[in-house]
Each structure stands twice: as structure tokens, then as C-alpha cells.
Write a protein that holds these residues in place. Structure first.
Motif, PDB file in Angstrom:
ATOM      1  N   THR A  71      40.055  31.771  36.069  1.00 52.39           N
ATOM      2  CA  THR A  71      40.687  30.550  36.546  1.00 52.39           C
ATOM      3  C   THR A  71      40.457  29.453  35.510  1.00 52.39           C
ATOM      4  O   THR A  71      39.768  29.653  34.511  1.00 52.39           O
ATOM      5  N   GLN A  72      40.993  28.261  35.769  1.00 57.74           N
ATOM      6  CA  GLN A  72      40.785  27.123  34.870  1.00 57.74           C
ATOM      7  C   GLN A  72      39.317  26.755  34.758  1.00 57.74           C
ATOM      8  O   GLN A  72      38.884  26.220  33.743  1.00 57.74           O
ATOM      9  N   THR A  73      38.531  27.062  35.782  1.00 57.21           N
ATOM     10  CA  THR A  73      37.108  26.739  35.749  1.00 57.21           C
ATOM     11  C   THR A  73      36.288  27.840  35.085  1.00 57.21           C
ATOM     12  O   THR A  73      35.072  27.743  34.994  1.00 57.21           O
ATOM     13  N   GLY A  74      36.943  28.909  34.628  1.00 54.84           N
ATOM     14  CA  GLY A  74      36.241  30.000  33.966  1.00 54.84           C
ATOM     15  C   GLY A  74      35.774  31.090  34.911  1.00 54.84           C
ATOM     16  O   GLY A  74      35.194  32.085  34.477  1.00 54.84           O
ATOM     17  N   LEU A  75      36.019  30.928  36.201  1.00 58.24           N
ATOM     18  CA  LEU A  75      35.633  31.941  37.186  1.00 58.24           C
ATOM     19  C   LEU A  75      36.577  33.131  37.081  1.00 58.24           C
ATOM     20  O   LEU A  75      37.798  32.952  37.086  1.00 58.24           O
ATOM     21  N   PRO A  76      36.050  34.350  36.966  1.00 56.60           N
ATOM     22  CA  PRO A  76      36.940  35.509  36.915  1.00 56.60           C
ATOM     23  C   PRO A  76      37.730  35.643  38.219  1.00 56.60           C
ATOM     24  O   PRO A  76      37.228  35.307  39.294  1.00 56.60           O
ATOM     25  N   VAL A  77      38.937  36.127  38.126  1.00 54.05           N
ATOM     26  CA  VAL A  77      39.763  36.381  39.308  1.00 54.05           C
ATOM     27  C   VAL A  77      39.447  37.795  39.795  1.00 54.05           C
ATOM     28  O   VAL A  77      39.452  38.747  39.004  1.00 54.05           O
ATOM     29  N   ARG A  78      39.174  37.927  41.088  1.00 49.35           N
ATOM     30  CA  ARG A  78      38.889  39.239  41.677  1.00 49.35           C
ATOM     31  C   ARG A  78      40.187  40.033  41.712  1.00 49.35           C
ATOM     32  O   ARG A  78      41.221  39.532  42.139  1.00 49.35           O
ATOM     33  N   ARG A  79      40.124  41.290  41.283  1.00 49.47           N
ATOM     34  CA  ARG A  79      41.331  42.110  41.216  1.00 49.47           C
ATOM     35  C   ARG A  79      41.716  42.635  42.601  1.00 49.47           C
ATOM     36  O   ARG A  79      40.858  42.868  43.446  1.00 49.47           O
ATOM     37  N   GLY A  80      43.004  42.812  42.786  1.00 53.24           N
ATOM     38  CA  GLY A  80      43.512  43.412  44.017  1.00 53.24           C
ATOM     39  C   GLY A  80      43.597  42.435  45.173  1.00 53.24           C
ATOM     40  O   GLY A  80      43.239  41.268  45.058  1.00 53.24           O
ATOM     41  N   PRO A  81      44.092  42.953  46.301  1.00 49.99           N
ATOM     42  CA  PRO A  81      44.216  42.102  47.489  1.00 49.99           C
ATOM     43  C   PRO A  81      42.848  41.821  48.102  1.00 49.99           C
ATOM     44  O   PRO A  81      41.874  42.528  47.844  1.00 49.99           O
ATOM     45  N   ARG A  82      42.808  40.785  48.909  1.00 48.13           N
ATOM     46  CA  ARG A  82      41.582  40.468  49.638  1.00 48.13           C
ATOM     47  C   ARG A  82      41.293  41.548  50.663  1.00 48.13           C
ATOM     48  O   ARG A  82      42.214  42.136  51.222  1.00 48.13           O
ATOM     49  N   PRO A  83      40.027  41.787  50.961  1.00 41.33           N
ATOM     50  CA  PRO A  83      39.717  42.697  52.062  1.00 41.33           C
ATOM     51  C   PRO A  83      40.111  42.053  53.396  1.00 41.33           C
ATOM     52  O   PRO A  83      40.220  40.828  53.491  1.00 41.33           O
TER      53      PRO A  83
END
Length: 170
Positions: A4-16
Motif C-alpha cells: 500500500t502507500q504506507t508500505g504495508l504489504p497487501v494480503r493475497r486473495g480474498p478475505r476469509p
């Protein structure tokens, strides 16, 4: 992983999937028990953290307590020192208390959702469900998120090995 813009990785796939009522639990994409145990043990290894029985969660939950903050807490203590907990192996998610801006970032990046009682106004928007890690890469991110909750509760910014805690800054 994308970030993300804040450097947080995006979790792959749909949400549980998760329940929308109490108890608030993760229903699928559950973390392997070994990763749950490693994440629990990591939280319990942080300076000043003790294991306890959760005052608010289901039986078998392991709560994380910080009785004596070493830093100024960034979130209010709403549960008598319990700043988070991990659910039993059948679930594997965690509830953590984090600053609302971090909660928003974690939700946007797919790592978390608000506790089901936040939308009802029973809990403040600092209480999130962190989805359990599905692999080693997710364990690393989840460990940093647990550290952020610990820091928000007033935990030490440096661990016993001298490592700076929390998510990497961009």
C-alpha cells in the motif's frame, strides 16, 4: 507482495469468511496450527508480556497481557492489560488493539477486519480481527502486526535481542 502507500504489504486473495456476531471467529482460510503456535509464542516472547486467560473470548484462547507499560500507550487499556489474544487452533485468528489509523490500513490491505462489536458501538474502532497467517511470508507480516499492537499497549520499542519492533516504515 504488493504494498500500500504506507508500505504495508497487501494480503493475497480474498478475505476469509468470519462471523458477524459474537463470538467473532474466522471460518475459513485458517492458519496451520504450527504457524498459529509460532505467532502465539512470538507475542509471548515480547518484553513484559505474560500469558493469561482472556477475559472476553472463547475457552482455549490465549491472551496477551502487558501489566506495566514501558512507553506511553497509543490506545486505551479497555480490558485490564489484555491487549490481544489468539483463538484456538480451530480458528487461529487474533483480536488485537491497534491505533485506528493502523486498523484502517490493515483492513484496506486485507489483513484484518473490525471486531464484530465495533459496528454496534460496543467496542471502539481500535479492536481488529487479524486473520491467521497461511504461510511463512504471512507469518512475518502478522508477527510485525502483533508487535504494533504490543507497542500500542505501551510495550518496549526494542526486543530482548536489540531488534526494533513493528512494521517496517516505507
Amino acid at each position: 507482495m504488493d504494498t500500500t502507500q504506507t508500505g504495508l504489504p497487501v494480503r493475497r486473495g480474498p478475505r476469509p469468511r468470519a462471523t458477524t456476531t459474537n463470538p467473532h471467529v474466522q471460518l475459513d482460510q485458517n492458519a496451520p496450527a504450527e504457524l498459529q503456535d509460532r505467532l502465539r509464542d512470538h507475542a509471548l516472547s515480547l518484553p513484559g508480556v505474560r500469558r493469561g486467560v482472556s477475559t472476553v473470548s472463547v475457552p482455549g484462547t490465549v491472551a496477551f497481557f502487558l501489566d506495566t507499560p514501558t512507553e506511553r500507550p497509543a490506545v486505551p487499556d479497555i480490558l485490564g492489560g489484555e491487549w490481544g489474544h489468539i483463538h484456538p487452533h480451530t480458528d487461529g485468528s487474533l483480536h488485537l488493539h491497534v491505533p485506528s489509523t493502523l486498523a484502517d490500513d490493515l483492513i484496506a490491505a486485507g489483513w484484518a477486519e473490525y471486531h464484530s462489536l465495533v459496528s454496534r458501538g460496543i467496542l471502539p474502532p481500535i479492536v481488529i480481527m487479524l486473520y491467521g497467517p497461511r504461510d511463512e511470508a504471512e507469518l512475518a507480516v502478522c508477527s510485525s502486526i502483533v508487535e504494533e499492537a504490543y507497542l500500542a499497549a505501551g510495550g518496549s520499542r526494542v526486543d530482548r535481542a536489540g531488534r526494533t519492533l513493528g512494521l517496517p516504515t516505507p
